[in-house]
Write a protein that holds these residues in place. Structure first.
Motif, PDB file in Angstrom:
ATOM      1  N   VAL A  86       1.111 -31.180 -34.718  1.00 59.13           N
ATOM      2  CA  VAL A  86       2.414 -31.797 -35.035  1.00 59.13           C
ATOM      3  C   VAL A  86       3.221 -31.930 -33.749  1.00 59.13           C
ATOM      4  O   VAL A  86       3.815 -32.978 -33.472  1.00 59.13           O
ATOM      5  CB  VAL A  86       3.176 -30.964 -36.094  1.00 59.13           C
ATOM      6  N   GLU A  87       3.212 -30.884 -32.940  1.00 59.99           N
ATOM      7  CA  GLU A  87       3.972 -30.952 -31.678  1.00 59.99           C
ATOM      8  C   GLU A  87       3.418 -32.044 -30.775  1.00 59.99           C
ATOM      9  O   GLU A  87       4.160 -32.793 -30.154  1.00 59.99           O
ATOM     10  CB  GLU A  87       3.935 -29.599 -30.979  1.00 59.99           C
ATOM     11  N   LYS A  88       2.086 -32.116 -30.724  1.00 56.25           N
ATOM     12  CA  LYS A  88       1.459 -33.127 -29.861  1.00 56.25           C
ATOM     13  C   LYS A  88       1.819 -34.553 -30.314  1.00 56.25           C
ATOM     14  O   LYS A  88       1.972 -35.459 -29.500  1.00 56.25           O
ATOM     15  CB  LYS A  88      -0.062 -32.921 -29.925  1.00 56.25           C
ATOM     16  N   ASN A  89       1.942 -34.723 -31.630  1.00 56.58           N
ATOM     17  CA  ASN A  89       2.210 -36.061 -32.179  1.00 56.58           C
ATOM     18  C   ASN A  89       3.665 -36.229 -32.613  1.00 56.58           C
ATOM     19  O   ASN A  89       3.981 -37.095 -33.426  1.00 56.58           O
ATOM     20  CB  ASN A  89       1.285 -36.304 -33.380  1.00 56.58           C
ATOM     21  N   ALA A  90       4.541 -35.375 -32.071  1.00 54.70           N
ATOM     22  CA  ALA A  90       5.926 -35.339 -32.570  1.00 54.70           C
ATOM     23  C   ALA A  90       6.650 -36.680 -32.393  1.00 54.70           C
ATOM     24  O   ALA A  90       7.414 -37.093 -33.268  1.00 54.70           O
ATOM     25  CB  ALA A  90       6.696 -34.224 -31.879  1.00 54.70           C
ATOM     26  N   ASP A  91       6.398 -37.359 -31.288  1.00 51.62           N
ATOM     27  CA  ASP A  91       7.114 -38.623 -31.074  1.00 51.62           C
ATOM     28  C   ASP A  91       6.714 -39.667 -32.121  1.00 51.62           C
ATOM     29  O   ASP A  91       7.558 -40.365 -32.680  1.00 51.62           O
ATOM     30  CB  ASP A  91       6.852 -39.160 -29.658  1.00 51.62           C
ATOM     31  N   GLU A  92       5.416 -39.727 -32.388  1.00 49.73           N
ATOM     32  CA  GLU A  92       4.943 -40.703 -33.384  1.00 49.73           C
ATOM     33  C   GLU A  92       5.483 -40.352 -34.778  1.00 49.73           C
ATOM     34  O   GLU A  92       5.936 -41.211 -35.534  1.00 49.73           O
ATOM     35  CB  GLU A  92       3.404 -40.714 -33.409  1.00 49.73           C
ATOM     36  N   LEU A  93       5.442 -39.054 -35.115  1.00 51.06           N
ATOM     37  CA  LEU A  93       5.927 -38.630 -36.436  1.00 51.06           C
ATOM     38  C   LEU A  93       7.430 -38.900 -36.561  1.00 51.06           C
ATOM     39  O   LEU A  93       7.903 -39.355 -37.605  1.00 51.06           O
ATOM     40  CB  LEU A  93       5.645 -37.138 -36.648  1.00 51.06           C
ATOM     41  N   ALA A  94       8.178 -38.617 -35.492  1.00 52.95           N
ATOM     42  CA  ALA A  94       9.636 -38.823 -35.543  1.00 52.95           C
ATOM     43  C   ALA A  94       9.956 -40.308 -35.708  1.00 52.95           C
ATOM     44  O   ALA A  94      10.841 -40.686 -36.484  1.00 52.95           O
ATOM     45  CB  ALA A  94      10.292 -38.274 -34.279  1.00 52.95           C
ATOM     46  N   ARG A  95       9.227 -41.138 -35.000  1.00 51.07           N
ATOM     47  CA  ARG A  95       9.454 -42.578 -35.108  1.00 51.07           C
ATOM     48  C   ARG A  95       9.151 -43.059 -36.535  1.00 51.07           C
ATOM     49  O   ARG A  95       9.908 -43.826 -37.131  1.00 51.07           O
ATOM     50  CB  ARG A  95       8.561 -43.302 -34.095  1.00 51.07           C
ATOM     51  N   ALA A  96       8.043 -42.549 -37.087  1.00 50.03           N
ATOM     52  CA  ALA A  96       7.675 -42.928 -38.458  1.00 50.03           C
ATOM     53  C   ALA A  96       8.758 -42.465 -39.438  1.00 50.03           C
ATOM     54  O   ALA A  96       9.151 -43.208 -40.350  1.00 50.03           O
ATOM     55  CB  ALA A  96       6.327 -42.299 -38.826  1.00 50.03           C
TER      56      ALA A  96
END
Ligand code: NAD
Length: 489
Positions: A86-96
């Motif tokens: 989740v931390e590694k993909n945080a930017d993508e998740l936040a944008r989504a």
């Protein structure tokens, strides 16, 4: 136009048995991006048939898969990998999350998604401290109490903090060895789908985490609450929905946990430190466009400082930067949907009729087709008026003067809700007195939204049933078994 319009239309499927799958009858619905009013994605429209498939997959994983048999440490290691992904993909998740909810990207990144990672760091570590119990009344007898997972758990979540609240349930549910079926809110299915793929990548076995998209009453949500193989429902949403779920789950006697609506009182006494109380009160009322169950959505101010506080609040609210949810400088984004915005506007009309609107309350057309409302402040509304009693869930704030402690406690406690409240005073004895008299599951003294994940989270009165957080969630997602031993010598 906003960067949000450049987003490609995406496909959001159900996630069953470790795979992304279309709904059984091939039907879909659309999810709209509130920042633009445009279609963001096509979503598999789950129904009772898809719930049946997901529950079967979860049952198979629970009865025949490795998950419940693993040591807690092994499960914890996998869930900690989820946190890392989740931390590694945080930017993508936040944008989504921002595209799907309309909330400011900074809030998604530093609030919602940061908390998703914390949920998956906290529970695997905290659960290790759980101990079984044991009593030895004489040397020949030992009575123990051991915890067991429940089996297949149903999780139903709202749209205001989509992945934050879903993972607040998934993490404790899974660490205790259960399998689950999540029904995310129909308005915001995007991040749960992305998350399911990360959970699989981290090593969560197939069938342990399943997701069915769809609607509530008469749809996938209701089917989950009625399914005989689902042992519990952990639900966050409106109070009325909680009542409906309690009725529909009665036939199969499920264990229930409800986190429901709120109408938080925020009380400023004349000796408060206004440098802290004012900016926090603005955040408490307008964070996530006021769509927060814990919002300080009624501001009570002691008479002697009332004019000063009203003036300062209006100035601060006028300065809030409402804009493109994807702009990191934006402080307030769009409301979740056109329907919800219209509902909030009916309350704004009521507030204008019965009281006085001091600022805001209008749609912001310059921001394009999104669901933007300027943040509003009202005065002159009675504490027991519809406006001050019902949960509006929007960027609206009534300010109400009070004389003394007795009066404000009566006004604060007057709604059917009892989720959270804040109070501001530098008199420690008063803080203690008032905190104890507020009928509220949570009270913040000289702060708002401060959380330690070990504390009980939940509401009194019509705001909930049971508590989440710390050992409270772990208790909910497990069952006790007493095993007694008799020794022959
Ligand atoms: P909602 O009750 O309309 O929907 C929540 C979820 O329940 C959705 O997934 C929906 O599809 C499902 N649902 C609706 N009817 C159902 C039924 N009959 N059977 C099964 N499932 C059903 O709530 P919402 O509008 O998504 O969210 C806003 C509400 O959530 C507000 O009242 C807010 O205060 C509350 N909330 C509470 C907390 C808390 O911790 N107490 C946190 C966030 C939001």
């Amino acid at each position: 136009m906003t960067t949000a319009t450049k987003a490609k239309t995406i496909e959001i499927d159900n996630f069953i048995g470790g795979k992304a799958v279309k709904s059984k009858d091939g039907k879909t619905f659309q999810t709209i991006s509130p920042g633009t009013g445009e279609v963001l994605g096509t979503v598999s429209y789950g129904t009772a048939d898809d719930i049946n498939l997901a529950v079967d997959a979860a049952k198979e994983a629970f009865e025949n898969g490795p998950w419940p048999k693993m040591s807690m440490q092994d499960r914890a290691n996998i869930l900690l990998k989820v946190a890392a992904l989740v931390e590694k993909n945080a930017d993508e998740l936040a944008r989504a999350e921002t595209l799907d909810t309309g909330k400011p990207i900074t809030e998604s990144r530093t609030g919602d998604i940061a908390r998703v990672a914390s949920n998956f760091q906290f529970y695997p570590n905290f659960a290790q401290s759980l101990a079984d119990e044991s009593w030895t009344p004489n040397p020949q007898e030992r009575h123990t109490a051991i915890r067991e997972p429940l089996g297949v758990c149903g999780l139903i979540t709202p749209w205001n903090l989509p992945l934050y609240l879903a993972t607040w349930k998934i993490a404790p549910c899974l660490i205790m060895g259960n399998a689950c079926v999540l029904k995310p809110a129909e308005w915001t299915p995007y991040t749960a789908f992305l998350f399911a793929k990360l959970a699989k990548e981290a090593g969560v076995p197939d069938g342990v985490l399943n997701i069915v998209n769809g609607f509530g009453a008469g749809g996938a949500g209701e089917a989950l609450t009625k399914h005989p193989d689902v042992k519990s429902i952990s639900f966050t949403g409106e109070t009325g929905t909680g009542r409906a779920i309690m009725a529909s789950a009665a036939g199969t006697l499920k264990k229930l946990s409800f986190e429901l609506g709120g109408k938080g009182a925020n009380i400023i006494f004349e000796d408060a430190n206004l440098d802290e109380a004012l900016p926090t009160s603005v955040r408490a009322a307008y964070r996530n466009q006021g769509q927060v169950c814990l919002a300080g959505s009624r501001l009570f101010v002691q008479e002697s400082i009332y004019p000063k506080v009203v003036k300062a609040m209006v100035e601060r609210v006028k300065n809030l930067k409402v804009g493109d949810p994807l702009d990191p400088k934006t402080e307030m984004g769009a409301l979740i949907s056109k329907e919800h915005m219209e509902k909030v506007q009916t309350y704004i009309e009521l507030g204008r009729k019965d009281g006085k609107c001091l600022t805001g309350g209008d749609p912001i057309k310059e921001l394009g087709g999104g669901f933007f409302l300027s943040p509003s402040v009202f005065e002159g509304l009675a504490y027991d008026s519809k406006f001050c009693q019902e949960e509006i869930f929007g960027p609206v704030l009534p300010i109400i003067p009070f004389k003394d402690e007795e009066e404000v406690i009566k006004m604060a406690n007057s709604t059917p809700y009892g989720l959270s409240a804040s109070l501001w005073s530098q008199d420690v004895n008063r803080c203690n007195r008032v905190a104890r008299k507020l009928k509220s599951g949570m009270v913040w003294v000289n702060c708002w939204f401060a959380r330690d994940l070990r504390t009980p989270f939940g509401g009194q009165k019509s705001s909930g049933l049971g508590r989440e957080g710390g050992r409270y969630s772990l208790e909910f997602f497990s069952d006790w078994k007493a095993v007694s031993y008799k020794y022959s010598d």
